[in-house]
Enzyme design. Structure first.
Site, PDB file in Angstrom:
ATOM      1  CB  ILE A 105      -0.926   0.027   1.240  1.00  0.00           C
ATOM      2  CG1 ILE A 105      -0.105  -0.064   2.534  1.00  0.00           C
ATOM      3  CG2 ILE A 105      -1.950  -1.100   1.184  1.00  0.00           C
ATOM      4  CD1 ILE A 105      -0.901   0.288   3.775  1.00  0.00           C
ATOM      5  CG  ASP A 106       5.027   0.628  -0.544  1.00  0.00           C
ATOM      6  OD1 ASP A 106       4.855   0.783  -1.772  1.00  0.00           O
ATOM      7  OD2 ASP A 106       5.637  -0.345  -0.063  1.00  0.00           O
ATOM      8  CG  HIS A 121      -3.559  -5.982   0.482  1.00  0.00           C
ATOM      9  ND1 HIS A 121      -2.420  -6.638   0.898  1.00  0.00           N
ATOM     10  CD2 HIS A 121      -4.444  -6.965   0.177  1.00  0.00           C
ATOM     11  CE1 HIS A 121      -2.613  -7.949   0.845  1.00  0.00           C
ATOM     12  NE2 HIS A 121      -3.827  -8.172   0.407  1.00  0.00           N
ATOM     13  CB  CYS A 132     -21.738  11.074   3.288  1.00  0.00           C
ATOM     14  SG  CYS A 132     -20.115  11.858   3.108  1.00  0.00           S
ATOM     15  CB  SER A 194       5.039 -12.015  -2.753  1.00  0.00           C
ATOM     16  OG  SER A 194       3.958 -12.661  -2.092  1.00  0.00           O
TER      17      SER A 194
HETATM   18 ZN    ZN Z   1     -19.323  12.005   5.273  1.00  0.00          ZN
END
Ligand code: ZN
Length: 247
Positions: A105-106, A121, A132, A194
């Site tokens: 995620i970097d 990920h 919302c 990995s």
């Molecule tokens: Zn919101």
């Protein structure tokens, strides 16, 4: 290190026109990003990621998650891509590599110049209000938290979550399907950094193996797929990947 494995891997790469790389934490450790699954490593030694980064804990009380992830994000903002990230970007530029599928995620693949990255990920770069659905800049959100240590709230009062996949959450289905499609139709699969233990990414190489697509494995530890690979490069990926490109 086996010269023969390098020769085979380099030959496969030179013939490839639509390779895919599947990358994991090991490609970012040379950039100083700790793999939070390795127990007792710096930042992660005090907490159990599966607890603090689970969706249930987050919904109950997001403060511990923000404390933990804020520190991790600070590390990610400062990190620079290493020669392995740059080698994959170079492969794309040379028309060898079509896509990067990553468990990370970097954002380091994008920083290195890779244009097509499927993030299984998620990413810290955006965040979403759980009430919302409004999206916001994830980096600004986390930098704000690192300054004032206030759990961020949307203008609607809802809780905002960085768009990273937490424990107990589904993977983004559209991204996973795209990744499966890319791997099923590639002409060479490179597994980079990995150990192929975290599902469902761990099973993705099957899609290549069962269509007899050649497989190159670049990882320090053994994986279940080693015996299916045409070449296994058990070395620091910041060395092995640039070596495959001839320097
Ligand atoms: Zn919101």
């Amino acid at each position: 290190m086996s010269e023969e494995a390098y020769r085979r891997a380099a030959a496969l790469l030179s013939r490839s026109r639509r390779a895919v790389a599947l990358t994991g934490a090991g490609i970012s450790t040379p950039s100083g990003i700790a793999d939070f699954r390795t127990p007792g490593t710096g930042l992660w030694s005090q907490v159990d990621p599966e607890e603090v980064a689970s969706i249930n804990s987050f919904l109950r009380d997001p403060a511990p998650f923000y404390d933990w992830f804020g520190a991790a994000a600070g590390q990610m903002f400062a990190a620079e891509p290493n020669p392995a990230h740059r080698a994959l970007a170079e492969m794309e530029e040379r028309g060898i590599l079509r896509a990067v599928v990553t468990q990370n995620i970097d954002g380091l693949h994008q920083k290195a110049g890779s244009g097509y990255v499927l993030e299984l990920h998620g990413s810290y770069r955006t965040a979403t209000c759980l009430r919302c659905g409004a999206t916001t800049d994830g980096r600004a959100l986390l930098e704000g938290f690192l300054q004032d240590h206030q759990v961020p709230r949307c203008s609607c009062g809802g809780l905002i979550k960085p768009d990273v996949v937490l424990y107990g959450e589904m993977l983004p289905l559209a991204v996973l399907q795209k990744a499966e499609e890319e791997i099923a139709t590639c002409d060479l699969l490179l597994v980079v950094g990995s150990s192929l233990v975290v599902s469902p990414a761990a099973q993705l190489p099957w899609l290549a193996i069962r269509s007899r697509t050649p497989l190159i494995l670049c990882n320090l530890q053994a994986t279940w797929a080693d015996s299916y690979a045409q070449a296994v490069l058990r070395e620091d990926v910041a060395k092995s990947l640039p070596a495959l490109l001839g320097g």
